[in-house]
Write a protein that holds these residues in place. Structure first.
Motif, PDB file in Angstrom:
ATOM      1  N   VAL A 134       0.854  -1.188   0.000  1.00 11.63           N
ATOM      2  CA  VAL A 134       0.000   0.000   0.000  1.00 11.63           C
ATOM      3  C   VAL A 134       0.892   1.241   0.000  1.00 11.63           C
ATOM      4  O   VAL A 134       1.793   1.363   0.836  1.00 11.63           O
ATOM      5  CB  VAL A 134      -0.946   0.021   1.219  1.00 11.63           C
ATOM      6  N   GLU A 135       0.635   2.147  -0.936  1.00  3.63           N
ATOM      7  CA  GLU A 135       1.429   3.370  -1.061  1.00  3.63           C
ATOM      8  C   GLU A 135       1.198   4.294   0.146  1.00  3.63           C
ATOM      9  O   GLU A 135       0.060   4.516   0.562  1.00  3.63           O
ATOM     10  CB  GLU A 135       1.047   4.108  -2.357  1.00  3.63           C
ATOM     11  N   THR A 136       2.303   4.826   0.695  1.00  4.90           N
ATOM     12  CA  THR A 136       2.208   5.707   1.857  1.00  4.90           C
ATOM     13  C   THR A 136       2.672   7.130   1.568  1.00  4.90           C
ATOM     14  O   THR A 136       2.617   7.981   2.460  1.00  4.90           O
ATOM     15  CB  THR A 136       3.049   5.153   3.032  1.00  4.90           C
ATOM     16  N   LYS A 137       3.118   7.395   0.342  1.00  6.33           N
ATOM     17  CA  LYS A 137       3.588   8.743   0.003  1.00  6.33           C
ATOM     18  C   LYS A 137       2.398   9.644  -0.290  1.00  6.33           C
ATOM     19  O   LYS A 137       1.511   9.298  -1.075  1.00  6.33           O
ATOM     20  CB  LYS A 137       4.514   8.694  -1.204  1.00  6.33           C
ATOM     21  N   ARG A 138       2.390  10.824   0.348  1.00  2.00           N
ATOM     22  CA  ARG A 138       1.310  11.774   0.097  1.00  2.00           C
ATOM     23  C   ARG A 138       1.254  12.150  -1.382  1.00  2.00           C
ATOM     24  O   ARG A 138       2.261  12.203  -2.061  1.00  2.00           O
ATOM     25  CB  ARG A 138       1.503  13.041   0.929  1.00  2.00           C
ATOM     26  N   GLY A 139       0.051  12.428  -1.842  1.00  2.00           N
ATOM     27  CA  GLY A 139      -0.141  12.796  -3.228  1.00  2.00           C
ATOM     28  C   GLY A 139      -1.230  11.971  -3.878  1.00  2.00           C
ATOM     29  O   GLY A 139      -2.018  11.297  -3.201  1.00  2.00           O
ATOM     30  N   HIS A 140      -1.261  11.996  -5.185  1.00  8.20           N
ATOM     31  CA  HIS A 140      -2.326  11.355  -5.942  1.00  8.20           C
ATOM     32  C   HIS A 140      -2.433   9.852  -5.662  1.00  8.20           C
ATOM     33  O   HIS A 140      -3.528   9.281  -5.685  1.00  8.20           O
ATOM     34  CB  HIS A 140      -2.090  11.582  -7.442  1.00  8.20           C
ATOM     35  N   ASN A 141      -1.309   9.190  -5.406  1.00  6.94           N
ATOM     36  CA  ASN A 141      -1.306   7.734  -5.248  1.00  6.94           C
ATOM     37  C   ASN A 141      -1.377   7.264  -3.800  1.00  6.94           C
ATOM     38  O   ASN A 141      -1.293   6.056  -3.548  1.00  6.94           O
ATOM     39  CB  ASN A 141      -0.063   7.141  -5.904  1.00  6.94           C
ATOM     40  N   CYS A 252      -6.500   7.146   5.252  1.00  4.16           N
ATOM     41  CA  CYS A 252      -6.502   6.746   3.844  1.00  4.16           C
ATOM     42  C   CYS A 252      -5.828   5.389   3.671  1.00  4.16           C
ATOM     43  O   CYS A 252      -6.359   4.485   3.018  1.00  4.16           O
ATOM     44  CB  CYS A 252      -5.805   7.803   3.005  1.00  4.16           C
ATOM     45  N   ILE A 253      -4.649   5.243   4.261  1.00  7.17           N
ATOM     46  CA  ILE A 253      -3.915   3.976   4.190  1.00  7.17           C
ATOM     47  C   ILE A 253      -4.733   2.859   4.833  1.00  7.17           C
ATOM     48  O   ILE A 253      -4.829   1.741   4.304  1.00  7.17           O
ATOM     49  CB  ILE A 253      -2.546   4.126   4.869  1.00  7.17           C
ATOM     50  N   ALA A 254      -5.345   3.170   5.978  1.00  7.15           N
ATOM     51  CA  ALA A 254      -6.138   2.170   6.694  1.00  7.15           C
ATOM     52  C   ALA A 254      -7.321   1.680   5.864  1.00  7.15           C
ATOM     53  O   ALA A 254      -7.683   0.500   5.902  1.00  7.15           O
ATOM     54  CB  ALA A 254      -6.641   2.758   8.014  1.00  7.15           C
ATOM     55  N   GLY A 255      -7.915   2.589   5.089  1.00  9.18           N
ATOM     56  CA  GLY A 255      -9.038   2.191   4.236  1.00  9.18           C
ATOM     57  C   GLY A 255      -8.622   1.165   3.199  1.00  9.18           C
ATOM     58  O   GLY A 255      -9.351   0.205   2.913  1.00  9.18           O
ATOM     59  N   SER A 256      -7.437   1.344   2.641  1.00 16.50           N
ATOM     60  CA  SER A 256      -6.936   0.397   1.639  1.00 16.50           C
ATOM     61  C   SER A 256      -6.640  -0.958   2.269  1.00 16.50           C
ATOM     62  O   SER A 256      -6.921  -2.003   1.680  1.00 16.50           O
ATOM     63  CB  SER A 256      -5.678   0.954   0.972  1.00 16.50           C
ATOM     64  N   VAL A 257      -6.070  -0.934   3.482  1.00 19.70           N
ATOM     65  CA  VAL A 257      -5.790  -2.187   4.180  1.00 19.70           C
ATOM     66  C   VAL A 257      -7.094  -2.916   4.506  1.00 19.70           C
ATOM     67  O   VAL A 257      -7.208  -4.139   4.318  1.00 19.70           O
ATOM     68  CB  VAL A 257      -4.982  -1.929   5.468  1.00 19.70           C
ATOM     69  N   LEU A 258      -8.085  -2.182   4.977  1.00 21.16           N
ATOM     70  CA  LEU A 258      -9.370  -2.805   5.300  1.00 21.16           C
ATOM     71  C   LEU A 258      -9.998  -3.423   4.051  1.00 21.16           C
ATOM     72  O   LEU A 258     -10.580  -4.518   4.110  1.00 21.16           O
ATOM     73  CB  LEU A 258     -10.315  -1.770   5.907  1.00 21.16           C
TER      74      LEU A 258
END
Length: 270
Positions: A134-141, A252-258
């Motif tokens: 899961v991408e953790t860099k701020r920005g579009h991705n 945001c990251i947590a949503g992708s993990v879930l």
């Protein structure tokens, strides 16, 4: 019920843990003996020092062995075990392992640890290290799920807030023991001493690089090396509440993990 291990209990990991807990999943957190989170008010790894930690309604509780985990789950809490090398993975036999250490490099996670291994941020390869990143860099991705590549490399440049980037994050100017002068939530002016670092008879002042609100500060009495990340200043003085709540980035990251966990749970039921 799925058995989930999260390696790490810093602020981004806490966002993931909180989201999984909120969705009803049982999570076991593995941490090191001396966590170095600077956003301590929203980092469940603080349970290692205090015995327990609370973030937005979730309580994490330190345990000394896997045998104690069930009692913690029965109280709707999250157990935290000091196990930096993840030696307990074999005995626990998790369905999912999530590497949320955010070390910018792999500290021992392998895709063989569980049927599904998720890694957050740079330093991992899909296949050998993890099944998905899961991408953790701020920005579009930010939060993008990566199945056939790697996360963006660590740039070393913090995200921009109100026009400030590198100035927001402070690093130790020397090695020694850090003593806090102004802690999380304090408003400081540029050039003001916010901490000191003592090495023997030498004491070096750590000064604010901009005026703002201290959003993160490493624990008082923590031994640091030169260049170690020790503090974070938010130029938006009015954002005091942000010091004590999970960040937008972590959510945001947590949503992708879930999403990944729920998809795995669905497929397992088929």
């Amino acid at each position: 019920m799925l058995k989930i291990i999260v390696r790490g209990g810093g602020d981004l990991a806490t966002g993931v843990i909180h989201r999984l807990w909120g969705a009803g999943f049982k999570v076991l957190v593995l941490e090191c003996a001396k966590p170095a989170a600077i956003r301590r008010q929203v980092a469940l790894c603080e349970a290692v020092y205090q015995g327990s930690a609370q973030v937005e309604g979730l309580t994490a509780r330190l345990i000394s062995s896997l045998a104690e985990a069930d009692a913690v789950w029965e109280h709707d809490e999250v157990p935290v075990l000091v196990d930096e090398a993840a030696d307990s993975v074999h005995a626990f036999a998790p369905d999912i392992v999530i590497d949320a250490i955010i070390a910018k490099r792999n500290l021992g996670t392998s895709s063989t640890m569980a049927p599904l291994v998720i890694a957050l941020g740079p330093g991992f390869s899909v296949g050998a290290d993890a099944d998905v990143i899961v991408e953790t860099k701020r920005g579009h991705n930010l939060g993008r799920i990566i199945r056939n590549a790697s996360a963006a490399p660590n740039s070393g440049v913090p995200g921009n807030i109100a026009g400030y980037s590198k100035e927001r994050v402070l690093h130790a100017p020397c090695a020694g023991v850090l003593y806090v002068v102004h802690d999380i939530g304090s408003i400081v002016e540029k050039g003001e001493t916010i901490a000191t670092i003592t090495d023997g008879s030498n004491q070096v002042a750590v000064k604010a690089t901009l005026s703002g609100l201290i959003r993160g500060m490493i624990r008082d009495g923590f031994a640091v090396t030169k260049g170690f990340k020790i503090a974070d200043i938010d130029p938006r003085k009015e954002e005091l509440a942000n010091c004590f709540t999970i960040s937008d980035k972590a959510r945001c990251i947590a949503g992708s993990v879930l999403e990944l966990v729920c998809r795995y749970a669905q497929e397992k039921q088929k």
